[in-house]
Design an enzyme around this catalytic site. Structure first.
Site, mmCIF file in Angstrom:
data_model
loop_
_atom_site.group_PDB
_atom_site.id
_atom_site.type_symbol
_atom_site.label_atom_id
_atom_site.label_comp_id
_atom_site.label_asym_id
_atom_site.label_seq_id
_atom_site.Cartn_x
_atom_site.Cartn_y
_atom_site.Cartn_z
ATOM 1 N N GLU A 34 43.262 3.858 -77.332
ATOM 2 C CA GLU A 34 42.628 4.509 -76.178
ATOM 3 C C GLU A 34 43.437 5.716 -75.727
ATOM 4 O O GLU A 34 44.660 5.661 -75.673
ATOM 5 C CB GLU A 34 42.547 3.473 -75.047
ATOM 6 C CG GLU A 34 42.031 3.998 -73.736
ATOM 7 C CD GLU A 34 41.983 2.913 -72.646
ATOM 8 O OE1 GLU A 34 41.974 1.713 -72.975
ATOM 9 O OE2 GLU A 34 41.970 3.291 -71.467
ATOM 10 N N GLU A 51 42.223 10.547 -66.404
ATOM 11 C CA GLU A 51 41.706 9.793 -65.257
ATOM 12 C C GLU A 51 42.005 10.533 -63.963
ATOM 13 O O GLU A 51 43.058 11.157 -63.826
ATOM 14 C CB GLU A 51 42.363 8.411 -65.175
ATOM 15 C CG GLU A 51 41.769 7.375 -66.085
ATOM 16 C CD GLU A 51 42.386 6.022 -65.802
ATOM 17 O OE1 GLU A 51 41.676 5.146 -65.289
ATOM 18 O OE2 GLU A 51 43.590 5.843 -66.067
ATOM 19 N N THR A 55 45.702 -1.824 -58.515
ATOM 20 C CA THR A 55 44.639 -0.896 -58.922
ATOM 21 C C THR A 55 44.035 -0.217 -57.694
ATOM 22 O O THR A 55 43.760 0.991 -57.705
ATOM 23 C CB THR A 55 43.545 -1.654 -59.707
ATOM 24 O OG1 THR A 55 44.155 -2.259 -60.850
ATOM 25 C CG2 THR A 55 42.441 -0.727 -60.166
#
Ligand SMILES: *[C@@H]1O[C@H](CO)[C@@H](O)[C@H](O)[C@H]1NC(C)=O
Ligand SMILES: *[C@@H]1O[C@H](CO)[C@@H](O)[C@H](O)[C@H]1NC(C)=O
Ligand SMILES: *[C@@H]1O[C@H](CO)[C@@H](O)[C@H](O)[C@H]1NC(C)=O
Ligand SMILES: *[C@@H]1O[C@H](CO)[C@@H](O)[C@H](O)[C@H]1NC(C)=O
Ligand SMILES: *[C@@H]1O[C@H](CO)[C@@H](O)[C@H](O)[C@H]1NC(C)=O
Ligand SMILES: *[C@@H]1O[C@H](CO)[C@@H](O)[C@H](O)[C@H]1NC(C)=O
Ligand SMILES: *[C@@H]1O[C@H](CO)[C@@H](O)[C@H](O)[C@H]1NC(C)=O
Ligand SMILES: *[C@@H]1O[C@H](CO)[C@@H](O)[C@H](O)[C@H]1NC(C)=O
Ligand SMILES: *[C@@H]1O[C@H](CO)[C@@H](O)[C@H](O)[C@H]1NC(C)=O
Length: 375
Positions: free
Chosen positions: A170, A174, A273
């Site tokens: 990956e 972001e 998160t």
């Protein structure tokens, strides 16, 4: 630009970020837990099945055999624009593997066209849809990929532009919406979330990522990975620098291009998160209300310049996984078999090919050391 090694400051690999459309029934698959013959394909969400389970996201390493997954449609140079949404299939479970028919599938959520500036694609986040993600129907086996886009700008709302392989190599851009002057980069190797290796890095001083279009580039080549903004390099990772214990922990497997808008600031996210994303989402935000009940980000174009390590033969259709090399990294083969689930004639999955019993496979790309071997 500086690097963080702290788990709290970077999200988990994005494969965890957008949950499955529906809970898929069936047996669970994962490391060392391969799918049975009756449901041979391990979906990206870790469930065994057949049909569309064998298309984009099908993990060759966790399926019955690598050949259970349909071949991954080969890379094609293209500039995808969005004059309208005719090249986007709005429901990925209806996709049949024909990458000529569609350039993108919507894995989850909803897209609209702004019908402005010649057409722009907007991904929507609503309080109930859990976010939107689109995936390219074709794979890139190394390539230079640029997305011209505008990000979200709200606390807890994250925009992403990534490459994701079916075995979970990956590469990420972001943008946590809380800060529109930053962009974050990251990469993961075969799904290993190694936060100690300074994989994540933040680029500061970007001019308003919400209001302005920028060109964000992932230039993924066999020897190095370069991130750039508006043509200016902001980060370089050499393959050599990823060598650890005799293994290059570097993305090498064909990947789809994915763009998403996802809710990190919600109750079910891990606290780290939520903090990373800038807090909980305010669903009463005036922007959300004024838009008629959604947040969005906007994509103007996606340009893909393929960089296959060996030129694709005429009539090449797909990439398939071969045996691991001596360091445990899958080799990648090129086939001319159908990539479609209904492709009875020459249907790859239907041939009952064992892990290594590939026919109609022309080329083996030996990943280690970037050596290319032709069979
Ligand atoms: C997508 O298509 C599948 C199969 O036809 C269907 O079951 C599902 O409800 C559809 N999803 C949406 C969001 O329309
Ligand atoms: C794939 O889609 C294209 C474009 O829609 C179509 O022309 C072609 O016939 C399809 N191929 C197959 C094998 O169905
Ligand atoms: C993570 O990366 C660091 C630096 O390359 C390495 O020392 C460590 O062994 C890696 N950990 C895992 C679990 O791969
Ligand atoms: C956004 O990041 C910049 C550094 O690029 C920092 O100076 C600024 O305070 C941050 N803004 C917010 C709202 O966190
Ligand atoms: C990759 O694309 C970017 C953006 O278009 C461009 O600046 C860069 O020169 C390209 N790199 C290569 C190696 O083609
Ligand atoms: C979810 O978070 C909101 C704050 O944003 C809070 O008001 C609500 O009670 C929480 N719900 C649950 C089930 O924890
Ligand atoms: C490519 O496909 C066409 C049409 O099926 C066929 O005539 C041709 O021989 C193929 N070329 C190669 C190199 O396989
Ligand atoms: C190949 O390597 C992958 C990743 O290291 C591993 O998950 C898989 O079990 C290996 N396959 C075999 C047949 O050893
Ligand atoms: C696929 O490749 C095989 C082996 O080279 C060849 O015999 C066959 O004609 C090819 N099929 C197509 C459709 O190109």
């Amino acid at each position: 630009m500086h690097s963080f090694a702290s788990l709290a400051l970077f999200a988990l690999p994005l494969l965890a970020a957008v949950a499955p459309v529906v809970a898929q029934g069936g047996q669970i698959c994962g490391p060392g837990k391969l799918c049975p013959a009756s449901a041979p394909c391990c979906s990206e969400y870790g469930f065994c099945g057949s049909g569309h389970f064998c298309l984009g996201g099908c993990n060759p390493l966790w399926s019955k055999s690598p050949g259970s997954c349909e071949p991954e449609p080969v890379c094609k140079d293209a500039t995808h624009t969005f004059a309208d949404n005719s090249r986007i299939l709005s429901n990925s479970t209806q996709y049949n593997g024909n990458a000529t028919g569609y350039d993108w599938v919507v894995d989850k959520g909803q897209v609209i066209n702004t019908n402005q500036n010649g057409g722009e694609l907007a991904l929507l986040l609503t309080q109930t849809n859990g976010g939107t993600r689109i995936s390219s129907t074709r794979y890139v086996h190394y390539g230079n990929i640029t997305a011209r886009m505008k990000t979200s700008k709200w606390a807890g709302v994250v925009s992403a532009f990534i490459t994701m392989s079916d075995s979970k190599d990956e590469i990420d851009w972001e943008w946590p919406g809380i800060n529109t002057t930053q962009a974050q980069t990251n990469y993961f190797w075969l799904g290993v979330a190694n936060y100690s290796a300074n994989h994540g890095s933040t680029i500061n001083g970007v001019s308003d990522t919400y209001s302005n279009y920028h060109d964000y580039t992932i230039d993924w080549q066999p020897s190095q990975l370069v991130f750039s903004i508006d043509g200016k390099t902001v980060r370089t990772i050499t393959k050599e620098s990823t060598l650890n214990g005799g293994v290059y922990q570097y993305p090498t497997t064909p990947a789809r291009v994915q763009i998403s808008l996802w809710p990190a600031g919600i109750n079910t996210s891990a606290p780290g998160t939520v903090t990373w994303a800038g807090g909980m989402i305010n669903w009463n935000d005036p922007d959300y209300v004024a838009a008629g009940g959604h947040f969005s980000n906007v994509i103007s174009s996606v340009t893909i310049k393929c960089a296959d390590p060996t030129p694709l033969p005429t009539n090449a259709t797909g990439y398939v996984y071969g045996a691991n090399d001596t360091t445990g990294i899958p080799t990648i083969l090129i086939t001319n078999h159908t990539t479609m689930t209904n492709g009875a004639v020459g249907g790859f999955a239907g041939l009952g090919a064992g892990a290594l019993g590939f026919s109609g496979v022309w080329a083996v790309v030996a990943i280690l050391g970037g050596v290319v071997a032709l069979l």
